[in-house]
Design a protein around this motif. Sequence first.
Motif, PDB file in Angstrom:
ATOM      1  N   THR A   1     -49.707  -3.428   2.152  1.00  0.00           N
ATOM      2  CA  THR A   1     -49.464  -2.704   3.410  1.00  0.00           C
ATOM      3  C   THR A   1     -49.527  -3.663   4.594  1.00  0.00           C
ATOM      4  O   THR A   1     -48.741  -3.546   5.537  1.00  0.00           O
ATOM      5  CB  THR A   1     -50.469  -1.553   3.615  1.00  0.00           C
ATOM      6  OG1 THR A   1     -51.784  -2.070   3.870  1.00  0.00           O
ATOM      7  CG2 THR A   1     -50.510  -0.625   2.414  1.00  0.00           C
ATOM      8  N   ALA A   2     -50.442  -4.632   4.556  1.00  0.00           N
ATOM      9  CA  ALA A   2     -50.532  -5.613   5.639  1.00  0.00           C
ATOM     10  C   ALA A   2     -49.283  -6.489   5.682  1.00  0.00           C
ATOM     11  O   ALA A   2     -48.777  -6.816   6.764  1.00  0.00           O
ATOM     12  CB  ALA A   2     -51.783  -6.475   5.460  1.00  0.00           C
ATOM     13  N   PHE A   3     -48.789  -6.871   4.508  1.00  0.00           N
ATOM     14  CA  PHE A   3     -47.592  -7.704   4.428  1.00  0.00           C
ATOM     15  C   PHE A   3     -46.409  -7.030   5.110  1.00  0.00           C
ATOM     16  O   PHE A   3     -45.658  -7.671   5.864  1.00  0.00           O
ATOM     17  CB  PHE A   3     -47.267  -7.990   2.957  1.00  0.00           C
ATOM     18  CG  PHE A   3     -45.977  -8.726   2.742  1.00  0.00           C
ATOM     19  CD1 PHE A   3     -45.927 -10.107   2.839  1.00  0.00           C
ATOM     20  CD2 PHE A   3     -44.815  -8.040   2.432  1.00  0.00           C
ATOM     21  CE1 PHE A   3     -44.740 -10.787   2.639  1.00  0.00           C
ATOM     22  CE2 PHE A   3     -43.622  -8.716   2.240  1.00  0.00           C
ATOM     23  CZ  PHE A   3     -43.580 -10.096   2.337  1.00  0.00           C
ATOM     24  N   TYR A   4     -46.228  -5.749   4.854  1.00  0.00           N
ATOM     25  CA  TYR A   4     -45.092  -5.043   5.454  1.00  0.00           C
ATOM     26  C   TYR A   4     -45.350  -4.649   6.900  1.00  0.00           C
ATOM     27  O   TYR A   4     -44.424  -4.672   7.729  1.00  0.00           O
ATOM     28  CB  TYR A   4     -44.724  -3.821   4.613  1.00  0.00           C
ATOM     29  CG  TYR A   4     -44.032  -4.189   3.321  1.00  0.00           C
ATOM     30  CD1 TYR A   4     -42.776  -4.778   3.329  1.00  0.00           C
ATOM     31  CD2 TYR A   4     -44.641  -3.974   2.086  1.00  0.00           C
ATOM     32  CE1 TYR A   4     -42.132  -5.134   2.154  1.00  0.00           C
ATOM     33  CE2 TYR A   4     -44.002  -4.326   0.907  1.00  0.00           C
ATOM     34  CZ  TYR A   4     -42.750  -4.907   0.945  1.00  0.00           C
ATOM     35  OH  TYR A   4     -42.120  -5.276  -0.215  1.00  0.00           O
ATOM     36  N   ASP A   5     -46.561  -4.317   7.233  1.00  0.00           N
ATOM     37  CA  ASP A   5     -46.843  -3.898   8.611  1.00  0.00           C
ATOM     38  C   ASP A   5     -46.687  -5.041   9.605  1.00  0.00           C
ATOM     39  O   ASP A   5     -46.294  -4.822  10.757  1.00  0.00           O
ATOM     40  CB  ASP A   5     -48.259  -3.322   8.716  1.00  0.00           C
ATOM     41  CG  ASP A   5     -48.370  -1.932   8.113  1.00  0.00           C
ATOM     42  OD1 ASP A   5     -47.320  -1.329   7.803  1.00  0.00           O
ATOM     43  OD2 ASP A   5     -49.508  -1.447   7.942  1.00  0.00           O
ATOM     44  N   VAL A   6     -47.017  -6.267   9.188  1.00  0.00           N
ATOM     45  CA  VAL A   6     -46.948  -7.383  10.125  1.00  0.00           C
ATOM     46  C   VAL A   6     -45.501  -7.742  10.463  1.00  0.00           C
ATOM     47  O   VAL A   6     -45.216  -8.333  11.508  1.00  0.00           O
ATOM     48  CB  VAL A   6     -47.694  -8.614   9.569  1.00  0.00           C
ATOM     49  CG1 VAL A   6     -46.887  -9.327   8.484  1.00  0.00           C
ATOM     50  CG2 VAL A   6     -48.068  -9.575  10.682  1.00  0.00           C
ATOM     51  N   ARG A   7     -44.568  -7.353   9.592  1.00  0.00           N
ATOM     52  CA  ARG A   7     -43.143  -7.585   9.849  1.00  0.00           C
ATOM     53  C   ARG A   7     -42.359  -6.425   9.232  1.00  0.00           C
ATOM     54  O   ARG A   7     -41.861  -6.511   8.110  1.00  0.00           O
ATOM     55  CB  ARG A   7     -42.703  -8.923   9.272  1.00  0.00           C
ATOM     56  CG  ARG A   7     -41.274  -9.313   9.648  1.00  0.00           C
ATOM     57  CD  ARG A   7     -40.964 -10.740   9.213  1.00  0.00           C
ATOM     58  NE  ARG A   7     -41.576 -11.709  10.112  1.00  0.00           N
ATOM     59  CZ  ARG A   7     -41.556 -13.026   9.898  1.00  0.00           C
ATOM     60  NH1 ARG A   7     -40.988 -13.517   8.815  1.00  0.00           N
ATOM     61  NH2 ARG A   7     -42.129 -13.847  10.770  1.00  0.00           N
ATOM     62  N   PRO A   8     -42.235  -5.307   9.959  1.00  0.00           N
ATOM     63  CA  PRO A   8     -41.622  -4.094   9.393  1.00  0.00           C
ATOM     64  C   PRO A   8     -40.196  -4.288   8.887  1.00  0.00           C
ATOM     65  O   PRO A   8     -39.744  -3.528   8.021  1.00  0.00           O
ATOM     66  CB  PRO A   8     -41.663  -3.118  10.576  1.00  0.00           C
ATOM     67  CG  PRO A   8     -42.836  -3.571  11.386  1.00  0.00           C
ATOM     68  CD  PRO A   8     -42.816  -5.065  11.294  1.00  0.00           C
ATOM     69  N   SER A   9     -39.485  -5.285   9.388  1.00  0.00           N
ATOM     70  CA  SER A   9     -38.118  -5.512   8.915  1.00  0.00           C
ATOM     71  C   SER A   9     -38.074  -5.879   7.433  1.00  0.00           C
ATOM     72  O   SER A   9     -37.007  -5.848   6.814  1.00  0.00           O
ATOM     73  CB  SER A   9     -37.451  -6.623   9.732  1.00  0.00           C
ATOM     74  OG  SER A   9     -38.144  -7.850   9.593  1.00  0.00           O
ATOM     75  N   ARG A  10     -39.220  -6.224   6.852  1.00  0.00           N
ATOM     76  CA  ARG A  10     -39.260  -6.539   5.432  1.00  0.00           C
ATOM     77  C   ARG A  10     -39.020  -5.301   4.570  1.00  0.00           C
ATOM     78  O   ARG A  10     -38.654  -5.418   3.405  1.00  0.00           O
ATOM     79  CB  ARG A  10     -40.623  -7.138   5.067  1.00  0.00           C
ATOM     80  CG  ARG A  10     -40.832  -8.548   5.605  1.00  0.00           C
ATOM     81  CD  ARG A  10     -42.266  -8.987   5.480  1.00  0.00           C
ATOM     82  NE  ARG A  10     -42.403 -10.432   5.685  1.00  0.00           N
ATOM     83  CZ  ARG A  10     -43.544 -11.051   5.850  1.00  0.00           C
ATOM     84  NH1 ARG A  10     -44.679 -10.369   5.830  1.00  0.00           N
ATOM     85  NH2 ARG A  10     -43.589 -12.358   6.030  1.00  0.00           N
TER      86      ARG A  10
END
Length: 272
Positions: free
Chosen positions: A58-67
């Motif tokens: 969740t942290a991985f995606y939240d820090v860069r939502p375009s992922r």
Amino acid sequence: MHTARQFDASHFALTRDGHRTGREDLLPDWGPHDRLGVVVTEPFGALGASHLIQLSITAFYDVRPSRRSGRLDGRDPRAVYPEIYLFHVGEPYGDHSAFDFWPARKEVVVGADPRLVLDAINDRAITRLAVPDADPAPVEHEWKEPAAARDRIVTALGYSPTGRVRHPMWEIAGTDVRTERNVELILDSTLRYASAASRAQLDATADPVLAQRSWVRRTEVRRDEGADGLAQARRRRVALRTADGLLTESYSIVTVDQALQMLVGRPSAPYR
């Protein structure tokens, strides 16, 4: 990359020493280049860190939502798999790709030597590291490899394949049944391969070389990995679950130096 949409940080409740806290306290200053690494030393042992793995996603995606893919089929060119890595020490300990350890290179099999494990961790620039709960054992790592790890690793945690460490400091509780879905896929091959079968037709029309590298083919090859520890892994999970199907895992805080002495060990007094 189903985990991009499967859950979010609200599906996990965190406590430290019995006090409610949040993801930022456990994984401070998570940035776009952070990478989680989990060391596993027994069949399906990484399931004891399932909440940490998924919370990190969740942290991985939240820090860069375009992922996250803008399309349900995951074909948006900006969409990427989470930067998470599983280090199987000594031999493969079961297919954990349901957590989105994918492409297959993100499950790394490395020799049962702490120096080799640290080499693999440093090669992949791991910044958050989880190691099996164990008594640190002195080891002389290769020249400057520990220094590289100290310079880069922000968070080091101990976890237990049972889901309960001996000296807990952190607890991560699932608050939604979706947090158990990937665990169920890993522990029940009939669920996992039913899903694979539904995608087989797509592979049949793909490039033959690429088809052999597909998730369907790779998981078929790995079907029997960790079979000798599967029953125990299932018992452990059942023992942790409450009536609502959710559970809580505990973790210990360790220094990076301690973690580097826990890369191949087992607890001296394991919880059963």
